[in-house]
Structures are given as C-alpha cells and as structure tokens.
Write a protein that holds these residues in place. Sequence first.
Motif, PDB file in Angstrom:
ATOM      1  N   ASN A 143       0.935  -1.145   0.002  1.00 28.27           N
ATOM      2  CA  ASN A 143       0.179   0.068  -0.054  1.00 28.27           C
ATOM      3  C   ASN A 143       0.901   1.412   0.013  1.00 28.27           C
ATOM      4  N   ASN A 144       2.065   1.257   0.192  1.00 29.61           N
ATOM      5  CA  ASN A 144       3.000   2.533   0.664  1.00 29.61           C
ATOM      6  C   ASN A 144       4.138   2.447  -0.568  1.00 29.61           C
ATOM      7  N   VAL A 145       4.505   1.307  -1.279  1.00 26.46           N
ATOM      8  CA  VAL A 145       5.781   1.151  -2.032  1.00 26.46           C
ATOM      9  C   VAL A 145       5.462   2.150  -3.466  1.00 26.46           C
ATOM     10  N   TYR A 146       6.386   2.696  -3.898  1.00 28.66           N
ATOM     11  CA  TYR A 146       6.681   3.629  -4.972  1.00 28.66           C
ATOM     12  C   TYR A 146       6.668   2.704  -6.231  1.00 28.66           C
ATOM     13  N   TRP A 147       5.793   3.058  -7.255  1.00 27.48           N
ATOM     14  CA  TRP A 147       5.668   2.230  -8.221  1.00 27.48           C
ATOM     15  C   TRP A 147       6.193   3.001  -9.811  1.00 27.48           C
ATOM     16  N   GLY A 148       6.662   4.091  -9.488  1.00 24.98           N
ATOM     17  CA  GLY A 148       7.022   5.041 -10.819  1.00 24.98           C
ATOM     18  C   GLY A 148       5.981   5.911 -11.104  1.00 24.98           C
ATOM     19  N   HIS A 149       6.405   7.107 -11.679  1.00 24.40           N
ATOM     20  CA  HIS A 149       5.342   8.165 -12.205  1.00 24.40           C
ATOM     21  C   HIS A 149       4.660   8.716 -11.298  1.00 24.40           C
ATOM     22  N   GLY A 150       4.882   8.852 -10.155  1.00 24.94           N
ATOM     23  CA  GLY A 150       4.196   9.441  -9.159  1.00 24.94           C
ATOM     24  C   GLY A 150       2.915   8.521  -8.290  1.00 24.94           C
ATOM     25  N   VAL A 151       3.131   7.293  -8.817  1.00 27.12           N
ATOM     26  CA  VAL A 151       2.331   6.330  -8.262  1.00 27.12           C
ATOM     27  C   VAL A 151       2.852   5.482  -7.024  1.00 27.12           C
ATOM     28  N   TYR A 152       1.871   5.658  -6.020  1.00 24.96           N
ATOM     29  CA  TYR A 152       2.285   4.930  -4.704  1.00 24.96           C
ATOM     30  C   TYR A 152       1.174   3.985  -4.317  1.00 24.96           C
ATOM     31  N   GLY A 153       1.419   2.880  -3.788  1.00 24.82           N
ATOM     32  CA  GLY A 153       0.589   1.729  -3.501  1.00 24.82           C
ATOM     33  C   GLY A 153      -0.099   0.989  -4.622  1.00 24.82           C
ATOM     34  N   ILE A 154      -0.267  -0.278  -4.352  1.00 25.15           N
ATOM     35  CA  ILE A 154      -0.827  -1.022  -5.300  1.00 25.15           C
ATOM     36  C   ILE A 154      -2.096  -0.780  -6.122  1.00 25.15           C
ATOM     37  N   ALA A 155      -3.017  -0.391  -5.368  1.00 22.25           N
ATOM     38  CA  ALA A 155      -4.226   0.219  -5.906  1.00 22.25           C
ATOM     39  C   ALA A 155      -3.888   1.190  -7.182  1.00 22.25           C
TER      40      ALA A 155
END
Length: 191
Positions: A143-155
Amino acid sequence: FYQAMKTGGAETRWRKLADGDKSGKEGHAGEPTIIYDVRGRVVATLSSEAVKLKDVAPAVWQAVIASEDHRFFKHPGVDLKGLMRAVGSLGRAGGGSTITQQLVKNLVLSQDRTVSRKLAEILLSLRVEQKLSKEELLEAYLNNVYWGHGVYGIAGAAAAYYGKTPSQLDVGEAALLAALLPAPEALSPYA
C-alpha cells in the motif's frame, strides 16, 4: 538518535506503524486520480486507497516477495545473508534491505544513506516484526511502495499501468510490477 527521530516526526510515524496503523493511509478514497501531460502521457497517479492483502491477486505479492525479499517469511525483519552479500559486494550484488526494512525506511525514517540511518532501520525493523505479522507487513508495503510516475500503492499501480484493481492482475502483470520496484522510473514501460 531518539531526539533526531522526535524532531523529524519519525517518532509519531513509528508509533502509528508499531500500533498497527499498517497502511499509512486513511480509508477508501474511490478511484485514483490520474494526471496527464499535454501530450496525454501519464504524469502521476494519486490514490489514497489502502487495500487488504486478501484483495490483492496472490501473483502480485508472490512476485514482489520473489523480486524484493525471497526469504521474507524466514527472517525476523533483517536478512543477515542479504545484508552481508550487499556489504561484501559494496551493493553491486543488490541491496540488503528486506521488505520490512524498506517499509520502515519509507514510513518512518529518511532516505539518507548514512550508517546511523541504516542502523536505526535495522533496529526498528526487528522491533516492528515483533508487533505485526508478516501478512500485515506485506499489506503495508504494497500500500505504500513507489511504482514510478508518481504512483504509490498497489491500487494506484494496478489502475495506472493496467486500468484494473489489484485483485484483477494476472501473473504477467504482477511480474512486470514487481520488476519495476528496484528502479521504477528507469524500468518503466512508459520511459
């Protein structure tokens, strides 16, 4: 050390994490907000939605564990083998931080690359593993990790990359998302 944690706000964040506030987010905010640039490219996806681990496709959390911390269910918050490998190779053979250490660093500590911050991360990780289950830690991480392009969280990641919810992701999509975590911007398919 304690005084530095207190003045930097880390003490409050630590107490919330240690007391079971695992998501770092408050409730459900509906659909994520996707921000585009003038050419229609995704600039950021903002989502305050925290999802339960049961609402995440098993392929997602399995891929994340395989990629980020394959001994996650076997260590007490710190993986001595991984830490020694990282120290011995000066980081060339990968980092030595566990999922728990990354969660503590991201929610409680700074991103500083100092020995004192790393020591605090290790000590706090050992402590938080005594307070929360592995499943609770994994849920908080996702729920808190950074996925790139300003996206945080798996949702947010599921919505931004695939237009899906976390429960709808398949094995291939889960593998791509897990592969992004070491360097989300550099490894992004949008880059």
